[in-house]
Design an enzyme around this catalytic site. Structure first.
Site, PDB file in Angstrom:
ATOM      1  N   LYS A  15      13.632  10.977  -2.138  1.00 21.53           N
ATOM      2  CA  LYS A  15      13.972  10.009  -3.180  1.00 21.53           C
ATOM      3  C   LYS A  15      13.747   8.608  -2.614  1.00 21.53           C
ATOM      4  CE  LYS A  15      18.139   8.078  -5.330  1.00 21.53           C
ATOM      5  NZ  LYS A  15      19.563   8.312  -5.635  1.00 21.53           N
ATOM      6  N   GLU A  25      20.365  14.884 -13.608  1.00 23.65           N
ATOM      7  CA  GLU A  25      21.258  14.638 -12.479  1.00 23.65           C
ATOM      8  C   GLU A  25      22.512  13.933 -12.968  1.00 23.65           C
ATOM      9  OE1 GLU A  25      21.466  11.208  -9.028  1.00 23.65           O
ATOM     10  OE2 GLU A  25      19.496  11.987  -9.612  1.00 23.65           O
TER      11      GLU A  25
END
Length: 227
Positions: A146, A54
């Site tokens: 998340k 990411e």
């Protein structure tokens, strides 16, 4: 008699969890990674067993998008899923996916953004810190929740959340270390997100070594052999 309330779910077809996230059990988070260094970082992560990378959209966003483009060029050959982090709007999500990001990560919950991603078959990982946010994200079409900040919530939060919501996959992020990662996995997390410690000073040899350490630790926890 009360009629049973229908189940609400904003995702007609929920995007799948990124395969790389499940394979390695670790999402590497790169913040302010230069485009000219991103390829070497990606190679080091892949060599260490990480399969999801990411890159955050910090200002200047144009530099972050160039880094995503650079990694996207080599990601498929490395078996590395490329995501964009700190995605705060649908417009930013569009720019990130145009640059080559295949999953989107946010530090917060924006159900409109999650629903947009689901409608375009793009896995979204919105940041959640409460059961209410987790359920709202799931109903909007999130592929994964998340848990952020994970260092504040702790592994016990993951374990307790899995009680009422066993079908919602969780990726703790924020303050996770190689020492705490196994505890999050044994508590029920599908993977962990790691940034500063993992990428360190950006030297590929060190990244490769640290990546292998945390991937091995996660693998041991998954197999029930965590120390």
């Amino acid at each position: 008699m009360y009629e049973e309330e229908p189940t609400v779910d904003g995702a007609t077809t929920r995007p799948a969890i990124p395969a790389g996230l499940l394979a390695g059990g670790v999402v590497a988070i790169g913040r302010y990674v230069r485009a000219d260094a991103a390829g070497a970082v990606a190679h080091a992560l892949a060599d260490g067993g990480v399969r999801a990378f990411e890159l955050t959209l910090n200002d200047p966003e144009a530099d972050a998008l160039r880094a995503i483009e650079a990694v996207a060029k080599v990601g498929a050959d490395l078996g590395l899923d490329i995501g964009a982090g700190t995605v705060l709007s649908i417009d930013a999500a569009r720019r990130a996916t145009d640059a080559g990001a295949t999953f989107l990560v946010s530090p917060h919950l924006d159900t409109e953004l999650v629903a947009w991603a689901a409608a375009h078959d793009i896995p979204a990982l919105p940041g959640c810190a409460t059961p209410t946010e987790a359920l709202a994200a799931w109903r909007a079409g999130a592929a994964v929740i998340k848990l952020f900040p994970a260092s504040v919530a702790g592994p016990a939060f993951v374990r307790e959340l899995r009680g009422p919501f066993p079908d919602i996959p969780v990726v703790p992020t924020g303050g996770v270390t190689v020492d705490t990662a196994p505890s999050f996995i044994t508590a029920g997390a599908v993977a962990v997100g790691m940034g500063g410690w993992l990428l360190g000073d950006g030297v590929p040899a060190g990244i490769r070594e640290r990546a292998a350490r945390v991937v091995n630790a996660v693998g041991a926890a998954r197999s029930g052999n965590a120390t």
